[in-house]
Design a protein around this motif. Structure first.
Motif, short mmCIF file in Angstrom:
data_model
loop_
_atom_site.label_atom_id
_atom_site.label_comp_id
_atom_site.label_asym_id
_atom_site.label_seq_id
_atom_site.Cartn_x
_atom_site.Cartn_y
_atom_site.Cartn_z
N GLN A 92 -1.88 7.06 1.53
CA GLN A 92 -1.46 8.12 2.46
C GLN A 92 -0.36 7.63 3.41
O GLN A 92 0.74 8.22 3.48
CB GLN A 92 -2.66 8.60 3.30
CG GLN A 92 -2.24 9.53 4.43
CD GLN A 92 -3.37 9.85 5.39
OE1 GLN A 92 -3.90 10.96 5.35
NE2 GLN A 92 -3.73 8.93 6.26
N SER A 123 -7.65 -1.22 12.81
CA SER A 123 -8.40 0.04 12.74
C SER A 123 -9.37 0.22 13.90
O SER A 123 -9.99 -0.74 14.36
CB SER A 123 -9.20 0.04 11.43
OG SER A 123 -10.19 1.04 11.46
N HIS A 183 -6.61 9.05 10.97
CA HIS A 183 -5.49 9.99 10.85
C HIS A 183 -5.48 10.54 9.43
O HIS A 183 -5.71 9.84 8.46
CB HIS A 183 -4.17 9.35 11.24
CG HIS A 183 -3.95 7.99 10.67
ND1 HIS A 183 -4.54 6.87 11.18
CD2 HIS A 183 -3.22 7.60 9.62
CE1 HIS A 183 -4.18 5.82 10.46
NE2 HIS A 183 -3.38 6.25 9.49
N GLU A 184 -5.22 11.82 9.37
CA GLU A 184 -5.46 12.61 8.18
C GLU A 184 -4.20 13.38 7.81
O GLU A 184 -3.24 13.42 8.58
CB GLU A 184 -6.60 13.60 8.46
CG GLU A 184 -7.75 13.03 9.27
CD GLU A 184 -8.52 11.93 8.56
OE1 GLU A 184 -8.86 12.14 7.39
OE2 GLU A 184 -8.81 10.88 9.16
N ALA A 225 -1.78 -2.13 2.82
CA ALA A 225 -2.69 -2.17 1.67
C ALA A 225 -4.10 -2.59 2.09
O ALA A 225 -4.27 -3.46 2.93
CB ALA A 225 -2.17 -3.14 0.62
N ALA A 226 -5.09 -1.94 1.52
CA ALA A 226 -6.49 -2.28 1.78
C ALA A 226 -7.39 -1.44 0.91
O ALA A 226 -7.03 -0.31 0.54
CB ALA A 226 -6.85 -2.00 3.25
N SER A 269 -9.77 0.78 1.69
CA SER A 269 -9.85 1.34 3.04
C SER A 269 -11.07 2.23 3.26
O SER A 269 -11.17 2.86 4.32
CB SER A 269 -8.56 2.12 3.33
OG SER A 269 -8.56 3.32 2.58
N ARG A 309 1.96 10.39 -4.55
CA ARG A 309 2.36 10.53 -3.14
C ARG A 309 3.81 10.11 -2.88
O ARG A 309 4.36 10.44 -1.84
CB ARG A 309 1.43 9.71 -2.26
CG ARG A 309 -0.01 10.23 -2.16
CD ARG A 309 -0.75 9.34 -1.20
NE ARG A 309 -2.10 9.74 -0.91
CZ ARG A 309 -3.17 9.04 -1.28
NH1 ARG A 309 -3.05 7.94 -1.98
NH2 ARG A 309 -4.38 9.46 -0.93
N ASN A 316 -0.28 6.28 -10.63
CA ASN A 316 -0.79 6.90 -9.39
C ASN A 316 0.28 6.95 -8.30
O ASN A 316 0.03 6.62 -7.15
CB ASN A 316 -2.05 6.16 -8.88
CG ASN A 316 -1.70 4.82 -8.26
OD1 ASN A 316 -0.67 4.26 -8.55
ND2 ASN A 316 -2.56 4.32 -7.40
N GLY A 339 0.83 -1.21 0.00
CA GLY A 339 0.00 0.00 0.00
C GLY A 339 0.85 1.25 0.00
O GLY A 339 0.47 2.28 0.57
P1 NAP Z 1 -5.21 4.51 1.49
O1 NAP Z 1 -4.69 5.88 1.32
O2 NAP Z 1 -6.57 4.17 1.00
O3 NAP Z 1 -4.13 3.51 0.85
C1 NAP Z 1 -4.43 2.16 0.66
C2 NAP Z 1 -3.33 1.51 -0.17
O4 NAP Z 1 -3.69 0.14 -0.41
C3 NAP Z 1 -3.13 2.15 -1.56
O5 NAP Z 1 -1.76 2.13 -1.86
C4 NAP Z 1 -3.89 1.19 -2.46
O6 NAP Z 1 -3.43 1.21 -3.79
C5 NAP Z 1 -3.54 -0.12 -1.81
N1 NAP Z 1 -4.44 -1.22 -2.22
C6 NAP Z 1 -5.79 -1.25 -2.17
N2 NAP Z 1 -6.23 -2.42 -2.64
C7 NAP Z 1 -5.14 -3.14 -3.01
C8 NAP Z 1 -4.94 -4.43 -3.58
N3 NAP Z 1 -5.96 -5.23 -3.88
N4 NAP Z 1 -3.68 -4.86 -3.81
C9 NAP Z 1 -2.64 -4.05 -3.54
N5 NAP Z 1 -2.74 -2.82 -3.00
C10 NAP Z 1 -3.99 -2.37 -2.74
O7 NAP Z 1 -5.19 4.11 3.06
P2 NAP Z 1 -4.35 4.77 4.26
O8 NAP Z 1 -5.17 5.86 4.86
O9 NAP Z 1 -2.97 5.02 3.82
O10 NAP Z 1 -4.39 3.57 5.31
C11 NAP Z 1 -3.36 2.57 5.33
C12 NAP Z 1 -3.89 1.33 6.05
O11 NAP Z 1 -4.29 1.68 7.37
C13 NAP Z 1 -5.12 0.70 5.41
O12 NAP Z 1 -5.03 -0.70 5.60
C14 NAP Z 1 -6.29 1.25 6.21
O13 NAP Z 1 -7.38 0.36 6.17
C15 NAP Z 1 -5.65 1.33 7.58
N6 NAP Z 1 -6.17 2.35 8.49
C16 NAP Z 1 -6.24 3.65 8.08
C17 NAP Z 1 -6.68 4.61 8.97
C18 NAP Z 1 -6.76 6.06 8.57
O14 NAP Z 1 -7.43 6.83 9.28
N7 NAP Z 1 -6.08 6.49 7.51
C19 NAP Z 1 -7.03 4.26 10.29
C20 NAP Z 1 -6.91 2.92 10.66
C21 NAP Z 1 -6.47 1.98 9.77
P3 NAP Z 1 -3.96 2.31 -4.87
O15 NAP Z 1 -3.14 3.55 -4.58
O16 NAP Z 1 -3.64 1.67 -6.16
O17 NAP Z 1 -5.42 2.52 -4.60
#
Ligand code: NAP
Ligand code: GDD
Length: 323
Positions: free
Chosen positions: A12, A125, A181-182, A81-82, A84, A42, A39, A8
Motif C-alpha cells: 500500500q 509503527s 493508515h488505510e 518492506a515487512a 506487516s 498497485r 503482484n 516494499g
Molecule cells: P503492506 O501493504 O503489507 O506492504 C508490505 C510490503 O513489504 C509488500 O510490498 C511486501 O511484498 C513487502 N515484503 C514483505 N515481506 C518481504 C520480504 N521478505 N522481502 C521483500 N519484501 C517483502 O504494508 P503497508 O501497509 O504498505 O506498510 C508499509 C510499512 O509500514 C510496513 O513496514 C508496515 O509494517 C509499516 N506500517 C504500516 C502501517 C499501516 O497502517 N499501514 C502503520 C505503521 C507501520 P509483497 O507485495 O510481495 O507481499
C-alpha cells in the motif's frame, strides 16, 4: 534528478510513495521480492513511467542490497518492506522478526558502509506502544512502549537500531511512528478494507456474511496518501529524528463498521458475525497518536480523517467490484 530506493514497493504505502516521488521529479527504484504470481497491481498505473524501475530483492538478501546501492547511488532510501500483519506475526513469528528486525539491520549496515550514504526512512509503527498506558492526548515520541506481538517487538528493535545508527555513525536516519493508515489499496485482510470490501460485495449480492473478531479495539485511522508525504518531509529536514504521524482521533472497529454499513444502508445484525478465529493471543486495546511534533517541525497535517476515509474506501470498492 534525485534517486530514491523504496523497499516494499508493491505494498500500500510503497505505491503511494512512488507516485508522490515521481510527481516530484524523482527517479524511483522500487524493490520487490519474487512472487509466484505477478503482484504489481498497485504500481500498474505508473509501471511504464521511464523514471520508475523495478528490481528484485528480498529482506534476507544482503548481496543484492550492496549491488543495488552501487548501481543506483540513491540520495534517499525508504524501508517499507515487512510482513506487516500483526495477527499473522503470531503464526509465523520467526519469518516476521527476521524480515522486520534483521532485514533492517542488513540495510543499515549496507548504508553506513557507502561512501555517500543516502538519507534513510524507517517504517516504525504505533503497534510498538502495545498496551502501555495512553496519555489523554495520545502517545508521543517519548511515550513508554510495551509491544504486544512478535511484529511489534521486531518493529521496536528496528526503531531503537535506527536511533543507535544515527547516533553512532552520523547517518541521516529517521523513523516515522505511523499510526494505522488505510486506503482503497489497503490489503484485503486488514480490518478496514475487509469491512469496506465486504459491504460493497453484500450490497452487490455477491456475499451475505462478514466474519470479524474484536469490535472493541480502538485505532487512530488516517489516509495512506497523507502519510507518505510525512515520510518524504522527514528526509528533507536538516536533522534526522523520530516523528509520530497520526490524526489525533480514535474510533472502535465497531464505529468503523457502523459508519460503512450505515453509508451502504446495510444491517449489521443481518450480515455481521463474530468469529473467535479473528481474535488475537494478545490485543492492543487502544491507539491514539499526538503528532504535534510533526506539525510543528515538519509542517505536516492530515487532510483526510475518519468519516471521509470510510466513505472513500467503500465507494471505491463498490465501483471496482461492480465493474
Ligand atoms: P503492506 O501493504 O503489507 O506492504 C508490505 C510490503 O513489504 C509488500 O510490498 C511486501 O511484498 C513487502 N515484503 C514483505 N515481506 C518481504 C520480504 N521478505 N522481502 C521483500 N519484501 C517483502 O504494508 P503497508 O501497509 O504498505 O506498510 C508499509 C510499512 O509500514 C510496513 O513496514 C508496515 O509494517 C509499516 N506500517 C504500516 C502501517 C499501516 O497502517 N499501514 C502503520 C505503521 C507501520 P509483497 O507485495 O510481495 O507481499
Ligand atoms: N485484521 C483483522 N481482521 N482485524 C480485526 C478483525 C478482523 O476480522 N476483527 C477485528 N479486528 C481488530 C484487530 O483485533 C485489531 O484490534 C484491529 O481490528 C485492527 O486490526 P488490523 O486492521 O489488522 O490492523 P492492526 O492495528 O493490527 O495493524 C495495522 O496497523 C499497525 C499500526 O498500528 C498494520 O498495518 C500494521 O502493519 C501497523 O504497524
Amino acid at each position: 534528478m534525485k534517486t530514491a530506493i523504496i523497499t516494499g514497493v508493491t505494498g500500500q504505502d510503497g505505491s503511494y510513495l512512488s507516485e508522490f516521488l515521481l510527481s516530484k521529479g524523482y527517479r524511483v527504484v522500487g524493490l520487490k521480492r519474487r512472487t509466484s504470481l505477478i503482484n504489481t497491481d498497485r504500481v500498474d498505473s505508473f509501471y511504464d513511467d521511464p523514471n520508475f524501475i523495478l528490481e528484485y530483492w528480498d529482506l534476507n538478501d544482503v548481496g543484492s542490497l550492496y549491488r543495488l546501492l552501487k548501481k543506483y547511488n540513491p540520495q534517499e532510501f525508504y524501508n517499507l518492506a515487512a510482513q506487516s500483519h500483526v495477527r499473522v506475526s503470531f503464526d509465523i513469528p520467526e519469518h516476521t522478526v527476521d524480515g522486520v528486525a534483521l532485514g533492517l539491520l542488513r540495510i543499515l549496515e549496507a548504508i553506513r558502509n557507502q561512501d555517500d550514504p543516502p538519507r534513510f526512512y524507517q517504517a516504525s509503527s504505533s503497534e510498538m506502544y502495545g498496551d502501555a498506558p495512553c496519555p489523554p492526548t495520545g502517545y508521543t515520541e517519548d511515550s513508554k512502549m510495551t509491544p504486544a506481538s512478535p511484529y511489534a517487538c521486531a518493529k521496536l528493535f528496528s526503531h531503537n537500531l535506527v536511533r543507535n545508527y544515527r547516533e553512532s555513525y552520523d547517518i541521516h536516519a529517521s523513523s516515522g511512528i505511523l499510526f494505522n493508515h488505510e486506503s482503497p489499496r489497503r490489503g484485503e485482510t486488514f480490518v478496514t478494507r475487509k469491512i469496506t470490501r465486504a459491504a460493497a460485495r453484500i450490497k452487490l449480492g455477491l456475499q451475505t456474511e462478514l466474519h470479524l473478531g474484536n469490535l472493541d479495539a480502538m485505532r487512530d485511522w488516517g489516509y495512506a496518501g497523507d502519510y507518505v508525504e510525512a515520510m518524504w518531509m522527514m528526509l528533507q529536514a536538516s536533522t534526522p529524528d523520530d516523528y509520530v504521524i497520526s490524526t489525533g482521533e480514535t474510533h472502535t472497529v465497531r464505529e468503523f463498521l457502523e459508519e460503512v454499513f450505515n453509508h451502504a444502508e446495510l444491517s449489521i445484525e443481518k450480515h455481521v458475525r463474530i468469529d473467535k478465529k479473528y481474535f488475537r493471543p494478545h490485543e492492543v486495546p487502544l491507539l491514539l497518536g499526538d503528532s504535534t511534533k510533526a506539525h510543528q517541525q515538519l509542517g505536516w497535517k492530515p487532510q483526510i480523517k475518519f468519516k471521509n476515509l470510510t466513505a472513500l474506501m467503500y465507494e471505491e470498492d463498490f465501483i471496482n467490484i461492480k465493474h
